[in-house]
Design a protein around this motif. Structure first.
Motif, short mmCIF file in Angstrom:
data_model
loop_
_atom_site.label_atom_id
_atom_site.label_comp_id
_atom_site.label_asym_id
_atom_site.label_seq_id
_atom_site.Cartn_x
_atom_site.Cartn_y
_atom_site.Cartn_z
N TYR A 1 -43.32 31.88 74.55
CA TYR A 1 -42.10 31.12 74.32
C TYR A 1 -42.16 29.73 74.97
O TYR A 1 -41.72 28.76 74.38
CB TYR A 1 -40.89 31.91 74.82
N VAL A 2 -42.71 29.65 76.17
CA VAL A 2 -42.83 28.35 76.82
C VAL A 2 -43.91 27.50 76.15
O VAL A 2 -43.75 26.30 75.94
CB VAL A 2 -43.14 28.51 78.32
N GLY A 3 -45.00 28.15 75.78
CA GLY A 3 -46.14 27.41 75.28
C GLY A 3 -46.19 27.20 73.79
O GLY A 3 -46.63 26.13 73.32
N GLY A 4 -45.74 28.20 73.02
CA GLY A 4 -45.98 28.11 71.59
C GLY A 4 -44.81 28.34 70.67
O GLY A 4 -44.94 28.19 69.45
N ARG B 1 -44.34 20.64 70.75
CA ARG B 1 -44.25 19.85 71.97
C ARG B 1 -43.08 18.86 71.87
O ARG B 1 -42.96 18.12 70.90
CB ARG B 1 -45.55 19.08 72.19
N GLY B 2 -42.20 18.90 72.84
CA GLY B 2 -41.04 18.02 72.83
C GLY B 2 -39.85 18.59 72.10
O GLY B 2 -38.74 18.06 72.19
N VAL B 3 -40.05 19.69 71.35
CA VAL B 3 -38.94 20.34 70.63
C VAL B 3 -39.07 21.85 70.83
O VAL B 3 -39.22 22.61 69.89
CB VAL B 3 -38.93 19.99 69.12
N ASN B 4 -39.03 22.24 72.10
CA ASN B 4 -39.11 23.65 72.45
C ASN B 4 -37.98 23.97 73.41
O ASN B 4 -38.03 23.64 74.59
CB ASN B 4 -40.48 23.97 73.09
N TYR C 1 -38.86 26.20 76.47
CA TYR C 1 -39.55 25.40 77.48
C TYR C 1 -38.51 24.69 78.36
O TYR C 1 -38.61 24.70 79.60
CB TYR C 1 -40.45 24.39 76.77
N ASP C 2 -37.54 24.07 77.72
CA ASP C 2 -36.53 23.30 78.46
C ASP C 2 -35.74 24.18 79.42
O ASP C 2 -35.42 23.77 80.55
CB ASP C 2 -35.57 22.62 77.48
N VAL C 3 -35.41 25.41 78.98
CA VAL C 3 -34.64 26.32 79.82
C VAL C 3 -35.42 26.67 81.08
O VAL C 3 -34.89 26.60 82.20
CB VAL C 3 -34.28 27.60 79.05
#
Length: 341
Positions: free
Chosen positions: A247-250, A254-257, A260-262
């Motif tokens: 979830y964080v990586g894929g 990139r930039g629209v995840n 990742y932001d959470v």
């Protein structure tokens, strides 16, 4: 805090012990069971099957994706399942992300907040058995253009409940605030009870808006919490690391995840960047290994029973009203029922 069972979506096949796990949850007094969907198994079909094997436990979607069904189709499915289950459905919905929406469903992904707001308004009207007329920016009923023969219709099915609970999955502050404004509950993902002030602020903003549907006192917050009970804490965390790395990586560009932001907001900016770099470069094993124990422990319960017991008070004091346990066996469910009983 109530207990729920989080089943998520399937991998390559249905889980082998699905019925055993669901039956154990109902027998243990779990309040609800929740399914999900991404781009494989759907959320509603398993719930119908689960409903036929249970009698009391609530049937929740966490979540169904907006782009998978029109609002009217989602209302049809929800009302049908509500009849078959005797009024046990809790409808959780979410916008998903552009990779899935545009890649899997072939639908555009502009302005997800505005689309969600319109979707919920139509959904409520359909479930209330009103004549469906709607002139929005994203949805028009009847359709404008086309054959020019569209007719405003109301459901032929009379619902058991005209006001079915609708909850929104949300991660960003604007979406969380909208959940408090228009929904009956908010379904977070990767929630940390020790890093939730921004969520409390967003919810307070939504509750304060004119016409807000609920207050903090009657607003539901069901949240999936992965639980792995074993003496070796690192080995227990290894059960969570692949999910977090994905979830964080894929799970997003990139930039629209959003995921990742959470996690980055929890204080793991550098770690998230490393995980994403490795994952997008095709080094999935290394990305999984780069997930630190501290990140896992922020959002999950891992380790021996005594450690999990000591960590439960922070969850009980949090925003969460239902802990949706994602566990690996009926024994895990029994342990959680004992610890929170």
């Amino acid at each position: 805090m109530k207990l729920g069972l989080a089943l998520g979506y399937w991998g390559s096949r249905p889980p082998d012990n699905l019925l055993e796990t669901v039956t154990a949850a109902e027998d243990l007094g779990f309040d609800s069971v929740w399914t999900a969907e991404a781009y494989g198994s759907d959320a509603l079909t398993p719930l119908a099957w689960i409903g036929s094997h249970t009698s009391k436990i609530k049937l929740g979607t966490s979540v169904i994706q907006l782009s998978a069904r029109t609002p009217a189709a989602a209302a049809m499915a929800a009302m049908t399942l509500d009849h078959l289950s005797g009024g046990r459905v809790v409808l959780g919905i979410g916008a998903s992300g552009p990779q899935v929406v545009e890649g899997w469903y072939g639908e555009p992904y502009p302005k997800p907040l505005a689309r969600t707001r319109e979707y919920v308004e139509i959904l409520r009207s359909a479930i209330a058995r009103e004549v469906l007329t709607y002139d929005g920016k994203h949805y028009q009923l009847p359709l404008q253009g086309g054959a020019g023969l569209g007719k405003a219709l109301r459901s032929t099915l009379h619902p058991i409940r005209t006001d079915m609970p609708i909850m929104l999955a949300a991660e960003g502050p604007k979406n969380v605030a909208m959940s408090a404004e228009i929904a009956d509950g908010w379904i977070p993902l990767f929630y940390s009870p020790t890093d939730d002030q921004h969520y409390r602020d967003s919810l307070a903003e939504g509750f304060a808006r004119p016409g807000a549907r609920r207050t903090a006192a009657d607003f539901e917050v069901p949240c999936m919490v992965s639980v792995h009970i074993q003496d070796d804490v690192e080995a227990a965390a290894d059960n969570i690391r692949p999910h977090l790395a994905l979830y964080v990586g894929g799970m997003g560009a990139r930039g629209v995840n959003f995921h990742y932001d959470v996690i980055a907001r929890m204080g793991f900016e550098a770690e998230c960047a490393k995980i994403q770099d490795l994952y997008l470069a095709g080094h999935k094993k290394e990305a999984i290994a780069a997930v630190p124990l501290a990140m896992v422990e922020k959002i999950a319960l891992v380790g021996p029973r005594a450690k999990i017991k000591d960590e439960l008070p922070r969850w009980q004091d949090s925003l969460i009203t239902t802990m949706m346990v994602r566990g690996d066996s009926p024994d895990t469910l029994r342990t959680m029922a004992e610890l929170l009983g």
